[in-house]
Scaffold this motif. Structure first.
Motif, short mmCIF file in Angstrom:
data_model
loop_
_atom_site.label_atom_id
_atom_site.label_comp_id
_atom_site.label_asym_id
_atom_site.label_seq_id
_atom_site.Cartn_x
_atom_site.Cartn_y
_atom_site.Cartn_z
N THR A 119 47.71 79.30 28.24
CA THR A 119 47.17 80.42 27.47
C THR A 119 46.99 80.02 26.01
O THR A 119 47.89 79.41 25.42
CB THR A 119 48.11 81.64 27.55
N GLN A 133 42.70 81.99 28.95
CA GLN A 133 43.72 81.53 29.90
C GLN A 133 43.08 80.84 31.08
O GLN A 133 42.02 81.24 31.56
CB GLN A 133 44.55 82.73 30.38
N THR A 134 43.75 79.77 31.55
CA THR A 134 43.32 79.09 32.77
C THR A 134 44.57 78.69 33.57
O THR A 134 45.67 78.62 33.03
CB THR A 134 42.51 77.81 32.47
N TYR A 148 40.77 73.89 30.34
CA TYR A 148 40.71 75.13 29.55
C TYR A 148 39.45 75.18 28.70
O TYR A 148 38.73 76.19 28.67
CB TYR A 148 41.95 75.25 28.66
N SER A 152 37.24 78.17 29.96
CA SER A 152 37.51 79.37 29.16
C SER A 152 36.64 79.44 27.91
O SER A 152 36.29 80.53 27.46
CB SER A 152 38.98 79.41 28.77
#
Length: 298
Positions: A119, A133-134, A148, A152
């Motif tokens: 995150t 977030q991933t 990420y 994201s």
């Protein structure tokens, strides 16, 4: 002190952030008394958060990088600002695992876990922070951040992070880099970058061998005409204070403070990031209660 440089290629089709964070990670290790493998995970997170912090522009901007997995470490939390000042802590600094049988290296993905969340919270001082977030993809942190950025933030990136631990458990070398492609980056530049990435090897070993950040950027952007744009001095530094701890106690409310007075009489708070303890005696707690009462009457 650590060191961060920003660079681009001459055509401005990609940008690079590189960090040498050996002293920063060693300072964190001493504070948290972390095991070698926990230090490796902690150090990678510190390097990443510091570079991501300087991607922001505002003096008061804050970036929080939280990596939580299903391994014995539990996770790592780091907070950085736009000047590269970073604080961080592992959830379980005592977590330990044997070296990986496959290559004899520290098992960062094993201690962190391969199932979990990464995150990123960017606080620009607005009403709501930006939160991305991933899922973790490997628990190695650099690969998780690469995913990420791609999923994201839709930002094609290459991330490398490394921490070399000495025989006595101290940090021998630590650092990393983030390379990001700009929109409309031509395929020939991407091909050249991929070749350069394939030849660079371990970033912590390069630092241990005496390579400077400029040397590392030269390798990354070989035949792409690197340009160094900025140098920053980064550091591991906690900004906790007694005033902040007082605010934390006030935030729990009068009822909880009265309960402390009726039972323990005193209390103490400990900062997760630097382990500093802030004791509060009976009279100090009563003073905080009076402050709550005055505030409620206004």
């Amino acid at each position: 002190m650590g060191r961060i440089i920003r660079a681009t290629n001459k055509n401005l089709t990609m940008r690079v952030f590189a960090i040498e964070s050996t002293d920063m990670v060693e300072a964190a290790r001493k504070i948290h008394h972390s095991t070698p493998v926990a230090t490796a995970a902690l150090g990678r997170t510190i390097s990443a958060a510091s570079m991501m912090g300087v991607m922001m522009k505002g003096d008061n901007d804050k970036l929080t990088l939280q990596i939580k997995g299903n391994g014995p470490l539990g996770g790592v939390v780091a907070v950085s600002d736009s000047s590269g000042r970073t604080k961080a802590y592992p959830l379980n600094p005592d977590a330990d695992l044997p070296l990986r049988e496959t290559d004899g290296k520290l098992d960062v993905s094993g201690v962190l876990g391969k199932v979990g969340k990464l995150t990123v919270i960017r606080d620009f001082g607005l009403k709501e922070p930006y939160i991305g977030q991933t899922d973790l993809v490997s628990g190695e942190i650099a690969e998780d951040l690469t995913a990420y950025f791609a999923y994201s933030e839709q930002q094609p990136s290459a991330v490398a992070l490394g921490v070399l631990i000495a025989r006595d458990g101290s940090v021998q070398a630590s650092g990393g880099f983030i390379v990001q492609l700009m929109p409309d980056c031509p395929s020939e530049d991407i091909d050249r970058l991929e070749q350069n990435l394939g030849s660079i090897g371990s970033v912590s070993h390069l630092i241990d061998e005496g390579k400077s950040l400029e040397d590392i950027v030269d390798i990354l952007l070989r035949e792409l005409e690197p340009v160094i744009n900025e140098e920053l001095h980064a550091e591991f530094r906690c900004d906790c204070s007694r005033a902040r701890m007082e605010a934390a106690l006030i935030s729990i409310g009068a009822e909880e403070l009265e309960d402390i007075l009726n039972n323990e009489k005193t209390t103490k708070l400990q900062c997760h990031f630097c382990n500093t303890e802030y004791p509060f005696d009976e009279e100090e707690i009563r003073a905080l209660l009076r402050e709550i009462t005055i505030s409620n009457e206004e």
